[in-house]
Every structure is written in C-alpha cells, then in structure tokens.
Design an enzyme around this catalytic site. Sequence first.
Site, short mmCIF file in Angstrom:
data_model
loop_
_atom_site.label_atom_id
_atom_site.label_comp_id
_atom_site.label_asym_id
_atom_site.label_seq_id
_atom_site.Cartn_x
_atom_site.Cartn_y
_atom_site.Cartn_z
CB CYS A 86 -0.94 0.09 1.33
SG CYS A 86 -1.70 -1.39 1.40
CD GLN A 288 -10.79 -5.05 -14.02
OE1 GLN A 288 -9.88 -4.47 -13.23
NE2 GLN A 288 -10.78 -4.42 -15.20
CD GLU A 338 -6.93 -9.12 -24.57
OE1 GLU A 338 -7.29 -8.27 -23.98
OE2 GLU A 338 -5.82 -9.57 -24.35
CG ASP A 386 -10.48 -1.30 -19.86
OD1 ASP A 386 -9.49 -0.66 -19.41
OD2 ASP A 386 -10.71 -2.22 -19.01
CB CYS A 413 -5.55 1.42 -15.81
SG CYS A 413 -4.40 0.91 -16.85
N1 SAH Z 1 -11.40 -4.73 -20.56
C1 SAH Z 1 -10.93 -5.45 -19.77
C2 SAH Z 1 -9.23 -5.81 -19.83
C3 SAH Z 1 -8.42 -4.42 -19.86
S1 SAH Z 1 -6.78 -4.62 -19.44
C4 SAH Z 1 -11.53 -5.77 -18.56
O1 SAH Z 1 -12.24 -4.76 -17.95
O2 SAH Z 1 -11.33 -6.74 -17.80
C5 SAH Z 1 -6.07 -4.40 -21.03
C6 SAH Z 1 -6.18 -5.69 -22.04
O3 SAH Z 1 -5.44 -5.14 -23.34
C7 SAH Z 1 -5.44 -6.70 -21.46
O4 SAH Z 1 -6.20 -7.89 -21.70
C8 SAH Z 1 -4.05 -6.91 -22.63
O5 SAH Z 1 -4.01 -8.25 -23.02
C9 SAH Z 1 -4.91 -6.21 -23.82
N2 SAH Z 1 -3.98 -5.71 -24.88
C10 SAH Z 1 -2.65 -5.03 -24.55
N3 SAH Z 1 -2.33 -4.56 -25.84
C11 SAH Z 1 -3.26 -4.74 -26.79
C12 SAH Z 1 -3.42 -4.56 -28.36
N4 SAH Z 1 -2.58 -3.75 -28.71
N5 SAH Z 1 -4.60 -4.78 -28.82
C13 SAH Z 1 -5.58 -5.53 -28.29
N6 SAH Z 1 -5.46 -5.82 -26.79
C14 SAH Z 1 -4.43 -5.62 -26.18
#
Ligand code: SAH
Length: 458
Positions: A86, A288, A338, A386, A413
């Site tokens: 933390c 998550q 993804e 995301d 994030c």
């Molecule tokens: N939306 C999901 C995951 C978000 S984390 C959720 O909320 O659970 C970001 C994700 O992007 C990861 O799963 C990672 O593997 C993927 N990622 C990273 N680079 C990428 C790219 N160039 N194209 C597609 N996915 C990608």
Amino acid sequence: MSRTLPVNKNDYIDVVFKDLTHDGAGVAKVDGYPLFVAGGLPGEQAKVKVIKVNKSYGIGRLIEIQEKSPYRVDIPSNERTKYGGCQLEHISYEGQLKYKENQVRQVLTRIGKLEDVIVHPIIGMDNPWNYRNKAQVPVGVKDGRLIAGFFKPRSHEIVDTDESLIQLPEVNQAVQVVKEICNELEIPAYNEESHKGILRHIMARYGKQTGELMVVLITRTTDLPHRKELVDKVIERLPKVKSIVHNVNSKRTNVILGEKTTVLWGNEVIYDFIGDVKFAISALSFYQVNPVQTKVLYEKALEYANLTGDESVIDAYCGIGTISLFLAQKAKKVFGVEVVPEAIEDARRNAELNGMTNVEFAVGEAEVVIPRWYKEGNAADVLVVDPPRKGCDETLLKTITDMKPKKVVYVSCNPATLARDLRILEDGGYKTLEVQPVDMFPHTTHVECVAQLILKPD
Ligand code: SAH
C-alpha cells in the site's frame, strides 16, 4: 560547464512539500529544483537528507516531519506487515481520494489541454479495506520455516504476512492455511538465488458473489511432494474451496505463473458475478481484483455508452470480455478485440455461459483488427476502449477519427495516457463531455477513469 545545483548529495535541508508524484512521493522545490521524497505529503514541512542528485531532479529521504498534514495517518510498527503493497498507507482515505481526483484534473489540463471537461468527484469505496479477491504470495524460508508474504519495497526480501488489510478475509485465510499445511508437510520453499527448492508462490482467488474459492500452488518442479495429503488437508480446512490447481513455472523469472496447469482437485474454474453477468475464472485468467468497484466502473461505462438496443459496439482491449458482456445486455451487437488468445477463449466461454449470442470476439491487436474491420465496411456506432497503461496505439486513434463512431467511451488505468489520447481524439473531431474517476485500488497509487466523448457535428 554544468549549472550548479541548489542542493548537494548528503545535505540536510528543510523543505515544504507542494505536491505528490504519480507514484505517491512528496515533491518539494528548492529554488525551482524538484526534490522527490517518499513519505512526504503536500503542506508538510520536513527535514530531509538529499541522497541523490540528477541534472533535473533530486531524491531525498524523510528525516523528520516538522509540520504534519491533516491527512497523515500513523501506522503502529507492529501493524506494518498488514499494509504490504500500500504505497499510500500514510494518507487517510479521504486524503487519498482528494489526491487521486486532483491528479486526474491536473493531467487533463496539463497534458490534455482540456479546459471545460466536467470531472466528477471520484467514486471511492464505503469500506476501502478487504477488497482484493486475489492474492499471489511469494514463498521463502526464515529460521527453518516456510514463510509467505510480500517483498520489501525495492528488495527481494520476503516479509512474512498472515493478514493483508486490502485482501478479502477469505483470501487471507486461504493463504495462511495453505502456508501452515505446507509447513506441516515440510514442502521446500523455492530459492530465487540458487533456483532450487519447490514452492514458489501460493495463489488464492475468491468469487465474492458465489463464495467459491480457488487455491493455486506454483512450483518450480513438476513434482509436488505430498500432493494427496496436501489436497486432503486443504479440503478439510478450507470448506469454501472448489478448485485446487497446480501450476509449474520452472524458469528463472519474475513472472509468477508458468504455462503448465493441472487440476489437483475439483473444478478447473471458479465462478463469479459482476452485476448479472457470470464469469468463469481459471488460474491463468485475468479478472478484475476489486469486484465492488468493477461493477461501479462498468455501470458508468454502460451509462456513458447510452445504448438503446440498436447499436453496433466495438470493445477494444476486451480481455476476457467483461465490458463486452456488460454492453451486450443493452446493445444490438458487440465485437470484442483482444491480443491474448487465452483471454478470447475465456470471453467466448463467458458469452456462452450467459447465453449471449450478440457478441463476437476476435484475437489480434486492436490497431490491426479494427482498421481491417473499418476497411471491410464494418463501422461501429459506439466504441469502447480499455487499454493497458501505455494507452491506445496512434493507428487505432486515427481509425476512430476516420470511422467516426457517434460515441467513444474511454476506460483508463493511467490518467496521463488518457489525457494524451483525449487530446488526439479532440483534435480529430470529438468532444470530451465528462470524466468519472473511480477508486479501484484504495491505498495504492492507481486511479481508474471513464470518459465519455461524442462526435462533434461538422
Ligand atoms: N477490458 C478488460 C481488460 C482491460 S486490460 C477488463 O476490464 O477486464 C487491457 C487488455 O488489453 C489486456 O487484456 C491486454 O492483454 C490487452 N491488450 C494489450 N495490448 C493490446 C493490443 N495492442 N490490442 C488488443 N489488446 C491488447
């Protein structure tokens, strides 16, 4: 000739902290020269020792706080281990929320040059403790006993921990019980330096809505001694366990999980719900870690997407399809993209699990797949992204501004890359209406945001 710096190494100086860095260190300025000091809080006056000087900034160590911030909390030294990991442990929760919200506002103005965007007050947790549904705990040896806990910051020394205040009690209990059992069975701990020994990590995952527990033992060797007794004892002492898994990681690496997984007992997956959507989670799946705030975040994303049921939606960086399935409840069709193939397998399985037939998933880089779809004539009405911390690829942003979906929802994030990407989208014809920060990881420096953008009329 180099400019003389206002401080020298080993100087003791009095400073006033003005700000916090994105990783939670105090920032003081000495004649305009920034000094970063871990533990310092804005408004505090302190004596610090300069321990490092670089051309453009220095690092100091906190020696004595002369005037304390009202947001400072003191942690008794015997409670320290409970706060492992933390970075903001010395700031009250109210102070943490204020700091995170300020950080979002600052970067949106400084990096994004977004002057009139509405930034809502951050959504914090009512109870910001015991939220994590997962632990991955490194194992070591101390005084002949197997210990498990967290790494001391910037070191490879393991601090033995029985309770982490940010993990769910079921997760704490699972780690503690497995550690006890491994001690009883004298299972040798892995040693990083010699690359000998067996047990590397203990991992526990808990489905908060279903009460299902998964225990994962990560070893260097394919052989796991006393496997039968171990399984029997875990089942007996952890009645919520639904899955016991053995993962082998034989490499010299900081990566925790290896590729080979076998189920020792029970199911290969545990289940959990976020809202009404059910998810199957395997040992290797990304899921998550804060289920309470994840629901808050996804509901906000859904609200910003403002779906009527007629829309075609793209969910870029979709992971195991969590946001895609949330959106599919309200959209005509959702396409998820993804890069990790296993995540897409999970996503498809999860769609099936929920009987959702209006979602389709593709493996590949968002910046490759989405331009291809666009070229083939498949444009979306709403696009959700995301991305990981580094933000969206520029090619993807360019495709968005060419494709012109009516709405873009950006889940982020990392406020800095969010601000950078929002600027690019604004220059390409979008307007950022609102940004909602959500505290997904109390007591750590991380901050999550959802932004809503609309296409400006020509
Ligand atoms: N939306 C999901 C995951 C978000 S984390 C959720 O909320 O659970 C970001 C994700 O992007 C990861 O799963 C990672 O593997 C993927 N990622 C990273 N680079 C990428 C790219 N160039 N194209 C597609 N996915 C990608």
